[in-house]
Design a protein around this motif. Structure first.
Motif, PDB file in Angstrom:
ATOM      1  N   ALA A   1       1.875  14.036  -8.786  1.00  0.00           N
ATOM      2  CA  ALA A   1       1.086  13.445  -9.871  1.00  0.00           C
ATOM      3  C   ALA A   1      -0.023  12.527  -9.359  1.00  0.00           C
ATOM      4  N   ILE A   2       0.228  11.789  -8.289  1.00  0.00           N
ATOM      5  CA  ILE A   2      -0.767  10.797  -7.831  1.00  0.00           C
ATOM      6  C   ILE A   2      -1.662  11.329  -6.719  1.00  0.00           C
ATOM      7  N   ALA A   3      -1.474  12.583  -6.297  1.00  0.00           N
ATOM      8  CA  ALA A   3      -2.257  13.112  -5.178  1.00  0.00           C
ATOM      9  C   ALA A   3      -3.750  13.080  -5.472  1.00  0.00           C
ATOM     10  N   SER A   4      -4.151  13.551  -6.661  1.00  0.00           N
ATOM     11  CA  SER A   4      -5.579  13.567  -6.987  1.00  0.00           C
ATOM     12  C   SER A   4      -6.123  12.149  -7.120  1.00  0.00           C
ATOM     13  N   THR A   5      -5.303  11.215  -7.579  1.00  0.00           N
ATOM     14  CA  THR A   5      -5.741   9.824  -7.718  1.00  0.00           C
ATOM     15  C   THR A   5      -5.989   9.201  -6.356  1.00  0.00           C
ATOM     16  N   LEU A   6      -5.150   9.512  -5.388  1.00  0.00           N
ATOM     17  CA  LEU A   6      -5.270   8.913  -4.061  1.00  0.00           C
ATOM     18  C   LEU A   6      -6.324   9.611  -3.206  1.00  0.00           C
TER      19      LEU A   6
ATOM     20  N   PRO B   1      -3.720  -0.677   1.137  1.00  0.00           N
ATOM     21  CA  PRO B   1      -3.012   0.467   0.541  1.00  0.00           C
ATOM     22  C   PRO B   1      -3.706   0.980  -0.711  1.00  0.00           C
ATOM     23  N   LEU B   2      -3.665   2.320  -0.851  1.00  0.00           N
ATOM     24  CA  LEU B   2      -4.208   2.979  -2.037  1.00  0.00           C
ATOM     25  C   LEU B   2      -3.124   3.228  -3.082  1.00  0.00           C
ATOM     26  N   GLY B   3      -1.871   3.344  -2.622  1.00  0.00           N
ATOM     27  CA  GLY B   3      -0.766   3.610  -3.530  1.00  0.00           C
ATOM     28  C   GLY B   3       0.414   2.711  -3.220  1.00  0.00           C
ATOM     29  N   LEU B   4       1.150   2.331  -4.273  1.00  0.00           N
ATOM     30  CA  LEU B   4       2.329   1.485  -4.130  1.00  0.00           C
ATOM     31  C   LEU B   4       3.473   2.109  -4.918  1.00  0.00           C
TER      32      LEU B   4
ATOM     33  N   LEU C   1      -3.399  -6.014  -2.539  1.00  0.00           N
ATOM     34  CA  LEU C   1      -3.401  -4.886  -3.473  1.00  0.00           C
ATOM     35  C   LEU C   1      -4.785  -4.623  -4.062  1.00  0.00           C
ATOM     36  N   GLY C   2      -5.822  -5.198  -3.484  1.00  0.00           N
ATOM     37  CA  GLY C   2      -7.161  -5.094  -4.076  1.00  0.00           C
ATOM     38  C   GLY C   2      -7.707  -3.695  -4.159  1.00  0.00           C
ATOM     39  N   ALA C   3      -7.297  -2.795  -3.257  1.00  0.00           N
ATOM     40  CA  ALA C   3      -7.825  -1.426  -3.257  1.00  0.00           C
ATOM     41  C   ALA C   3      -6.882  -0.436  -3.928  1.00  0.00           C
ATOM     42  N   LEU C   4      -5.858  -0.933  -4.599  1.00  0.00           N
ATOM     43  CA  LEU C   4      -4.812  -0.073  -5.137  1.00  0.00           C
ATOM     44  C   LEU C   4      -5.368   0.835  -6.240  1.00  0.00           C
ATOM     45  N   ARG C   5      -5.004   2.133  -6.144  1.00  0.00           N
ATOM     46  CA  ARG C   5      -5.408   3.105  -7.154  1.00  0.00           C
ATOM     47  C   ARG C   5      -4.238   3.545  -8.051  1.00  0.00           C
ATOM     48  N   ALA C   6      -3.025   3.510  -7.517  1.00  0.00           N
ATOM     49  CA  ALA C   6      -1.864   3.999  -8.291  1.00  0.00           C
ATOM     50  C   ALA C   6      -0.629   3.193  -7.942  1.00  0.00           C
ATOM     51  N   VAL C   7       0.153   2.878  -8.967  1.00  0.00           N
ATOM     52  CA  VAL C   7       1.441   2.211  -8.805  1.00  0.00           C
ATOM     53  C   VAL C   7       2.499   3.082  -9.463  1.00  0.00           C
ATOM     54  N   VAL C   8       3.604   3.294  -8.744  1.00  0.00           N
ATOM     55  CA  VAL C   8       4.718   4.074  -9.282  1.00  0.00           C
ATOM     56  C   VAL C   8       5.966   3.201  -9.282  1.00  0.00           C
ATOM     57  N   LEU C   9       6.624   3.105 -10.423  1.00  0.00           N
ATOM     58  CA  LEU C   9       7.926   2.429 -10.539  1.00  0.00           C
ATOM     59  C   LEU C   9       8.997   3.504 -10.632  1.00  0.00           C
TER      60      LEU C   9
ATOM     61  N   THR D   1      -0.800   3.642 -13.559  1.00  0.00           N
ATOM     62  CA  THR D   1       0.589   3.167 -13.494  1.00  0.00           C
ATOM     63  C   THR D   1       1.514   4.252 -14.030  1.00  0.00           C
ATOM     64  N   LEU D   2       2.492   4.624 -13.208  1.00  0.00           N
ATOM     65  CA  LEU D   2       3.457   5.649 -13.574  1.00  0.00           C
ATOM     66  C   LEU D   2       4.852   5.040 -13.553  1.00  0.00           C
ATOM     67  N   LEU D   3       5.571   5.126 -14.672  1.00  0.00           N
ATOM     68  CA  LEU D   3       6.952   4.651 -14.768  1.00  0.00           C
ATOM     69  C   LEU D   3       7.882   5.855 -14.858  1.00  0.00           C
ATOM     70  N   PHE D   4       8.780   5.968 -13.891  1.00  0.00           N
ATOM     71  CA  PHE D   4       9.792   7.033 -13.890  1.00  0.00           C
ATOM     72  C   PHE D   4      11.148   6.395 -14.121  1.00  0.00           C
ATOM     73  N   SER D   5      11.878   6.931 -15.086  1.00  0.00           N
ATOM     74  CA  SER D   5      13.145   6.314 -15.466  1.00  0.00           C
ATOM     75  C   SER D   5      14.077   7.381 -16.028  1.00  0.00           C
ATOM     76  N   ALA D   6      15.375   7.230 -15.753  1.00  0.00           N
ATOM     77  CA  ALA D   6      16.351   8.176 -16.322  1.00  0.00           C
ATOM     78  C   ALA D   6      16.470   7.986 -17.828  1.00  0.00           C
ATOM     79  N   THR D   7      16.359   6.736 -18.273  1.00  0.00           N
ATOM     80  CA  THR D   7      16.403   6.409 -19.694  1.00  0.00           C
ATOM     81  C   THR D   7      15.233   5.491 -20.018  1.00  0.00           C
ATOM     82  N   VAL D   8      14.930   5.363 -21.291  1.00  0.00           N
ATOM     83  CA  VAL D   8      13.822   4.490 -21.707  1.00  0.00           C
ATOM     84  C   VAL D   8      14.362   3.482 -22.718  1.00  0.00           C
ATOM     85  N   PRO D   9      15.068   2.450 -22.233  1.00  0.00           N
ATOM     86  CA  PRO D   9      15.546   1.420 -23.148  1.00  0.00           C
ATOM     87  C   PRO D   9      14.394   0.517 -23.593  1.00  0.00           C
TER      88      PRO D   9
END
Length: 604
Positions: free
Chosen positions: A58-63, A76-79, A147-155, A183-191
């Motif tokens: 998902a973040i390949a094109s962003t980075l 870093p470009l991605g975290l 984190l000034g150059a950050l393009r994508a964050v994944v949780l 910003t991408l949030l990956f979670s098994a559930t969404v409480p």
């Protein structure tokens, strides 16, 4: 890749093909052809569905944009943020091969590792940073991570990070990242907590449910194993012996339980390691490596320590303690049945926890088959099959061995040689435990309250609690003057019967509770002694009567009242025989004496 139409970045397509990814999982497919562009994503997908590769796609094109390689490493470009050290290291390994063709440099920042080494890696530059919330916050606070150059964050495993109390750290990290980021949030559930996090730190996030709730863990077979309360560990041992799995993971609630069960399994000859929060990072890494290279076959772990780990060939998960909630059950079980592999999940359920197991499975929308614990006979049958197979697949002796084989046959008979082989094979296999079998019922058949039909015919209420002796045929029936109206319960009736008659639990057969009395069975060889024992004064509390079934109540033995006439049995608040409490507003006898008006009467 089999489908060339999927818009996967060229830098990743070759790595996926080389790794043998002929078919993508649902969440990976959604990331590849979902057409989400540079939108923020809130993704819910089951554990073990290949989320790391999914967000890597998902973040390949962003980075990278249209480039096939990263530029020189700097800020870093991605975290990627993960809840545990093991998961962060696992994510780093996955992204290493996925972005290998793009010449990626990845730095890890996790608790328990040398912070100075991590700082040097950040100073030398990195395209991606993978870390745990606490350590990432430390590096940001000390100026080591910019984190000034950050393009994508994944949780990754965002719900677990909130459960572990990392909300403040996550808000600090996301607040330090540029506003113009993905910003991408990956979670098994969404409480609710995840939904609030998405509202505060994402912009018009696209909500994606990669799999329907009814498809959760389709590759996992769930089994419920009912056992006696004191035979839970025996059931774990026999399950491991009966499964024949190359790799198994056993979950316990506490660190102390992990230590105890690990020691027990090691004493029985299992190659076992453990994972718990009290262990140093080096110990945890060594334990996982032992499982990966086959030096250990069983890992005993707590929930947090095993969060997110991916063990190869893991085909068995055992819940030594019943999971407390459906999320824990799903996360634990998700260690097996990953990426299309089949797995088995066994819940070891003491009879007193049957209802709790039923509720957790229902809330998780999972169905399970009921089974009994493997017996010694079943395990020994498996052993014999394995030993016979080992003998049959053995190659014929070569030239170097032929002479010695001939010498063996001249000095010992084939029977003795086979016996020596059999004993040698059995000596390296753990001895199974002897478990008393429990009847297996459908969990839906056992209801919290008795229905009208059971009240009318008198259900055998002890059959789910204690096994019936195989030699109980010819047993003698007795009656006890407590019934359902007095809240009679096998849990306290059984100890009372044993104490009154000087017998053990195994000498008592069925216990059937009617409205006004209870009928129970005593084995034939103990019945005479039992009858003699209950005839002794003081063996029961006052007002309770035990008699052989069929005798007239007037001729049966009665517990003698302590004061005058026979008194009715008294019950405390919990419904058990005991001292009768004073009624509300009524003083106890001693209090009434103190409140007596006037002077006390002099003796004489």
């Amino acid at each position: 890749m089999t489908d060339d139409a999927l818009p996967i970045h060229p830098a990743l397509a070759s790595a996926l093909e080389a790794k043998g990814y002929n078919q993508l999982t649902p969440v990976q497919m959604e990331m590849a052809n979902g057409g989400h562009g540079e939108a923020d994503l809130l993704v819910s997908a089951q554990t073990g569905s290949g989320k790391t590769v999914a967000f890597g796609i998902a973040i390949a094109s962003t980075l990278l944009g249209r480039a096939e390689r990263f530029p020189a490493a700097g800020r870093p470009l991605g975290l990627i943020i993960a809840p545990t050290r093991e998961l962060a290291i696992q994510v780093q390994r996955e992204l290493d091969w996925l972005y290998a063709a793009a010449e990626v440099r990845i730095a890890t920042c996790v608790g328990g590792m040398d912070m100075r080494r991590e700082r040097r890696a950040l100073d030398s530059g990195a395209h991606l940073v993978v870390g745990t919330p606490g350590r990432l916050r430390d590096h940001i606070s000390k100026g080591a991570l910019d984190l000034g150059a950050l393009r994508a964050v994944v949780l990754d495993e965002a719900d677990e990070m909130l459960d572990l109390g990392f909300r403040d750290d996550l808000e600090f990290i996301l607040g330090a990242a540029p506003d113009e980021r993905r910003t991408l949030l990956f979670s098994a559930t969404v409480p609710r907590g995840i939904a609030e996090l998405a509202r505060n730190f994402q912009k018009d996030a696209v909500r994606i449910a990669a799999t329907a709730s009814t498809e959760q863990h389709a590759d996992i077979e769930y089994q419920v194993m009912l056992v006696r309360r004191d035979e839970r560990e025996h059931a774990v041992i026999n399950t491991l012996l009966d499964s024949g799995s190359a790799s198994a993971l056993v979950f316990c609630h506490t660190r102390e339980a992990v230590r105890h069960l690990t020691a027990r399994l090691a004493n029985r000859g299992f190659s076992v390691v453990s994972l718990s929060g009290e262990m140093a990072q080096s110990e945890r890494s060594n334990a996982l490596q032992s499982m990966r290279d086959g030096r250990a076959h069983v890992c005993v772990a707590t929930d947090v320590a095993a969060r997110g780990i991916d063990l190869p060939n893991l085909d068995l998960v055992i819940h030594a303690d019943v999971p407390s909630n459906p999320a824990t059950l799903l996360h634990r079980s998700g260690r097996t049945g990953r990426a299309g592999r089949k797995g088995v999940c066994v819940l070891i359920v003491p009879e007193t926890r049957r209802g709790a197991a039923q509720r957790v499975l229902a809330l998780a929308k999972l169905s399970a088959t009921m089974r009994g614990a493997p017996s010694i006979a079943e395990i020994e049958t498996r052993y014999r099959t394995q030993i016979l197979d080992a003998a049959l697949v053995a190659a014929e002796p070569d030239e170097a061995e032929a002479a010695f084989v001939a010498e063996l046959l001249t000095k010992a008979s084939p029977e003795r040689i086979a016996t020596a082989f059999l004993r040698q094979q059995l000596s390296v296999r753990p001895v199974p435990e002897d478990l008393l079998p429990l009847p297996v019922h459908d969990m839906q058949a056992r209801k919290p309250k008795r229905d009208k039909e059971n009240r009318e015919r008198g259900i055998d209420e002890r059959r789910d609690a204690e096994p019936r002796r195989p030699d109980m045929e010819g047993g003698v029936w007795f009656t006890l003057s407590l019934g359902r109206k007095q809240r009679a319960d096998p849990k306290w009736l059984l100890p009372m019967i044993c104490r009154a008659g000087g017998v053990s639990k195994r000498d008592v057969g069925s216990i059937r509770i009617d409205d006004m009395e209870t009928r129970f069975e005593i084995s034939a060889d103990k019945a005479a002694g039992f009858r003699e024992q209950i005839s002794q004064p003081g063996s029961l509390e006052r007002g309770i009567v035990i008699a052989p079934a069929g005798e007239a109540r007037e001729t049966s033995w009665r517990a003698k009242p302590k004061f005058g006439k026979r008194a009715k049995p008294e019950f405390n608040k919990g419904g058990k025989p005991g001292k009768k409490p004073a009624h509300r507003g009524q003083a106890a006898p001693a209090d009434r004496d103190r409140k007596h008006k006037g002077k006390p009467k002099r003796p004489g």
